[in-house]
Write a protein that holds these residues in place. Sequence first.
Motif, PDB file in Angstrom:
ATOM      1  N   GLU A  82       0.856  -1.178   0.000  1.00 10.48           N
ATOM      2  CA  GLU A  82       0.000   0.000   0.000  1.00 10.48           C
ATOM      3  C   GLU A  82       0.895   1.232   0.000  1.00 10.48           C
ATOM      4  O   GLU A  82       1.942   1.249   0.638  1.00 10.48           O
TER       5      GLU A  82
ATOM      6  N   LYS B 151       3.367 -16.861  -1.624  1.00 12.94           N
ATOM      7  CA  LYS B 151       2.785 -15.643  -1.064  1.00 12.94           C
ATOM      8  C   LYS B 151       2.818 -15.659   0.474  1.00 12.94           C
ATOM      9  O   LYS B 151       3.292 -14.730   1.118  1.00 12.94           O
TER      10      LYS B 151
ATOM     11  N   PHE C  55      13.430  -3.897   5.882  1.00 15.35           N
ATOM     12  CA  PHE C  55      12.590  -4.556   6.890  1.00 15.35           C
ATOM     13  C   PHE C  55      13.333  -4.901   8.173  1.00 15.35           C
ATOM     14  O   PHE C  55      12.992  -5.852   8.866  1.00 15.35           O
TER      15      PHE C  55
ATOM     16  N   ASN D  86      13.706  -2.343  10.399  1.00 18.55           N
ATOM     17  CA  ASN D  86      13.414  -1.176  11.237  1.00 18.55           C
ATOM     18  C   ASN D  86      12.578  -1.579  12.440  1.00 18.55           C
ATOM     19  O   ASN D  86      11.426  -1.987  12.292  1.00 18.55           O
TER      20      ASN D  86
ATOM     21  N   TYR E 190       4.369  -4.392  13.329  1.00 20.36           N
ATOM     22  CA  TYR E 190       3.755  -4.330  11.991  1.00 20.36           C
ATOM     23  C   TYR E 190       2.232  -4.362  12.110  1.00 20.36           C
ATOM     24  O   TYR E 190       1.671  -4.847  13.092  1.00 20.36           O
ATOM     25  N   GLY E 191       1.574  -3.812  11.098  1.00 21.99           N
ATOM     26  CA  GLY E 191       0.109  -3.851  11.046  1.00 21.99           C
ATOM     27  C   GLY E 191      -0.319  -4.013   9.603  1.00 21.99           C
ATOM     28  O   GLY E 191       0.422  -4.565   8.790  1.00 21.99           O
TER      29      GLY E 191
ATOM     30  N   CYS F  64      -2.369  -7.174   5.543  1.00 21.28           N
ATOM     31  CA  CYS F  64      -1.737  -8.418   5.079  1.00 21.28           C
ATOM     32  C   CYS F  64      -0.973  -9.177   6.151  1.00 21.28           C
ATOM     33  O   CYS F  64      -1.291 -10.334   6.424  1.00 21.28           O
TER      34      CYS F  64
ATOM     35  N   PHE G 185      -1.478   2.493   9.560  1.00 23.41           N
ATOM     36  CA  PHE G 185      -0.509   1.441   9.927  1.00 23.41           C
ATOM     37  C   PHE G 185       0.866   1.692   9.331  1.00 23.41           C
ATOM     38  O   PHE G 185       1.855   1.131   9.784  1.00 23.41           O
ATOM     39  N   LYS G 186       0.922   2.575   8.323  1.00 21.86           N
ATOM     40  CA  LYS G 186       2.198   3.009   7.767  1.00 21.86           C
ATOM     41  C   LYS G 186       1.945   4.266   6.936  1.00 21.86           C
ATOM     42  O   LYS G 186       0.777   4.608   6.687  1.00 21.86           O
TER      43      LYS G 186
ATOM     44  N   ARG H 133       8.949   5.137  15.854  1.00 22.15           N
ATOM     45  CA  ARG H 133       9.547   4.700  14.581  1.00 22.15           C
ATOM     46  C   ARG H 133      11.010   5.148  14.447  1.00 22.15           C
ATOM     47  O   ARG H 133      11.565   5.100  13.344  1.00 22.15           O
TER      48      ARG H 133
HETATM   49  C1  UDX Z   1       2.741  -6.058   2.608  1.00 24.88           C
HETATM   50  C2  UDX Z   1       3.821  -6.693   1.700  1.00 24.88           C
HETATM   51  O1  UDX Z   1       5.015  -5.886   1.721  1.00 24.88           O
HETATM   52  C3  UDX Z   1       3.298  -6.868   0.287  1.00 24.88           C
HETATM   53  O2  UDX Z   1       4.281  -7.505  -0.513  1.00 24.88           O
HETATM   54  C4  UDX Z   1       2.058  -7.749   0.432  1.00 24.88           C
HETATM   55  O3  UDX Z   1       1.595  -8.280  -0.714  1.00 24.88           O
HETATM   56  C5  UDX Z   1       1.007  -7.018   1.241  1.00 24.88           C
HETATM   57  O4  UDX Z   1       1.557  -6.811   2.542  1.00 24.88           O
HETATM   58  P1  UDX Z   1       1.810  -3.626   3.110  1.00 24.88           P
HETATM   59  O5  UDX Z   1       0.871  -4.296   4.052  1.00 24.88           O
HETATM   60  O6  UDX Z   1       1.305  -2.567   2.208  1.00 24.88           O
HETATM   61  O7  UDX Z   1       2.505  -4.724   2.152  1.00 24.88           O
HETATM   62  O8  UDX Z   1       2.959  -2.956   4.016  1.00 24.88           O
HETATM   63  P2  UDX Z   1       4.528  -3.044   4.210  1.00 24.88           P
HETATM   64  O9  UDX Z   1       5.166  -1.873   3.599  1.00 24.88           O
HETATM   65  O10 UDX Z   1       5.083  -4.355   3.851  1.00 24.88           O
HETATM   66  O11 UDX Z   1       4.601  -2.835   5.808  1.00 24.88           O
HETATM   67  C6  UDX Z   1       3.871  -3.692   6.686  1.00 24.88           C
HETATM   68  C7  UDX Z   1       4.025  -3.259   8.138  1.00 24.88           C
HETATM   69  O12 UDX Z   1       5.337  -3.526   8.600  1.00 24.88           O
HETATM   70  C8  UDX Z   1       3.781  -1.780   8.409  1.00 24.88           C
HETATM   71  O13 UDX Z   1       3.005  -1.657   9.591  1.00 24.88           O
HETATM   72  C9  UDX Z   1       5.160  -1.213   8.622  1.00 24.88           C
HETATM   73  O14 UDX Z   1       5.167  -0.073   9.454  1.00 24.88           O
HETATM   74  C10 UDX Z   1       5.861  -2.396   9.274  1.00 24.88           C
HETATM   75  N1  UDX Z   1       7.327  -2.392   9.118  1.00 24.88           N
HETATM   76  C11 UDX Z   1       7.872  -2.523   7.882  1.00 24.88           C
HETATM   77  C12 UDX Z   1       8.162  -2.301  10.228  1.00 24.88           C
HETATM   78  O15 UDX Z   1       7.684  -2.205  11.377  1.00 24.88           O
HETATM   79  N2  UDX Z   1       9.510  -2.349  10.059  1.00 24.88           N
HETATM   80  C13 UDX Z   1      10.084  -2.477   8.831  1.00 24.88           C
HETATM   81  O16 UDX Z   1      11.326  -2.516   8.759  1.00 24.88           O
HETATM   82  C14 UDX Z   1       9.242  -2.555   7.710  1.00 24.88           C
END
Ligand code: UDX
Length: 440
Positions: free
Chosen positions: A160, A209, A254, A256, A261-262, A265, A324-325, A414
Amino acid sequence: MNIAIVGSGYVGLVTGVCLAQIGHKITCVDVDQEKIKKLKLGKVPIYEPGLEELLKKNLKNKRLSFTTSIREATRKSTAIFIAVGTPSKKSGDADLTYVENVARQIAVNMDDYKLIIEKSTVPAETGKRVARTIKMNLPKKFKKTTLEFDVASNPEFLREGSAISDFMNPDRVVVGVESKKAEKLFREIYKPLKPHMVVTNINSAELIKHASNSFLATKISFMNSISQICDKLGADVLKVAEGMGHDKRIGRAFLNAGVGYGGSCFPKDVDAFVRISEKSGYDFGLLREVRKVNEEQKASFVRLIEDKLWIVKNKVIGVLGLAFKPDTDDMRSAPSIDIINALQQEGAKIKAYDPVAMPNAKKIFKKITYGKDPYDTAKGCDCLLLLTEWDEFKKLNFKKIGSAMKQAVLFDGRNLYHDKGLEDLGFEYHGIGRGVGISS
Ligand code: UDX
């Protein structure tokens, strides 16, 4: 190629618009009449940078159309993507009611060869069930003669906030097929993108997936665990991530640490994968732990706030970022929900701001007030929490923020401000895993 996309939610809409953009003739379907009406007028119901422009462009050049009729879309198309929702059941299993329903409706309307593609995230073996459902529901006239069709899997990896560029420049396109014909059609569909294609059987594609998303969630939880140890041992998680990330086998992405995470997905896919494994006879203990670490990360952030504020009751807590991001208005499983709920339970008064997610947040939170901007939000606060790393929050004037607050205390969920010298501006600053945690 004439292609139908059933389900015009996040994945379906991005897929449809992008496939039109690369030259295909797309019919998008949804049961929601209001949504289809808006889409026909070029209005996108979600926040996704760049999507509305591409939608309008492809409506205009007539490569994109919208309908509520699966019959119309099925008849017109050679390939049909199923991109309907697969929500979680209480057990963590994916609820495949919508997928089954769509498969049945495609079947009854079939009149010649179709390639039916699962785009929604589904457990392994769903392909077989979809194929069986289609076979059993073909029109009577095809019961004796056979009507040829293929079922295939083509999982999405769209993030997203950057879904369009993820679609247009994919790291890979995964297709699970059981026939040469299906493979050939996929190569034709994706040819303009010149992607690296991973061609395999349906079960493997479905597994790729879940395995990919679960692995990414594992990376995050691993780093969040490291952040806990950093606080206990006086180490800096940012330097640890940098030192690890330079190893090509690990990679910096990834790693961080944060408040967990939220999104729509990771939480859902990790739950589903735990259940899929369990049903297959394998106990995926590692993933259960990943989930636990994610929950614990939010709880430990709340404990840190409680520790530093001492008394939370009646304190005014400002929150910057609810989604969530960044770059999305999506509040699904956002860490802000659990964190705000826990603080409210202790009697805190919450004042929040998010650049785009406030309308969605209003449907979730009770009794919170909203600021006009970060400065308005900071006014009179006993502390400020940074929960989503929006670009807008990177360039704040902290002198102004600090003087608007009752006391300049900042909890950076963050590690966005780790290099901003906030202590020098008079702030009490707390990051994640920066070597100082709860005072013992
Ligand atoms: C994710 C997958 O990346 C994508 O390939 C899949 O098909 C759908 O799910 P998305 O949910 O949009 O995509 O978000 P993403 O950017 O992957 O981040 C997911 C969560 O992880 C967020 O809450 C983000 O803040 C958190 N995150 C990400 C961390 O806490 N640390 C990190 O280093 C990276």
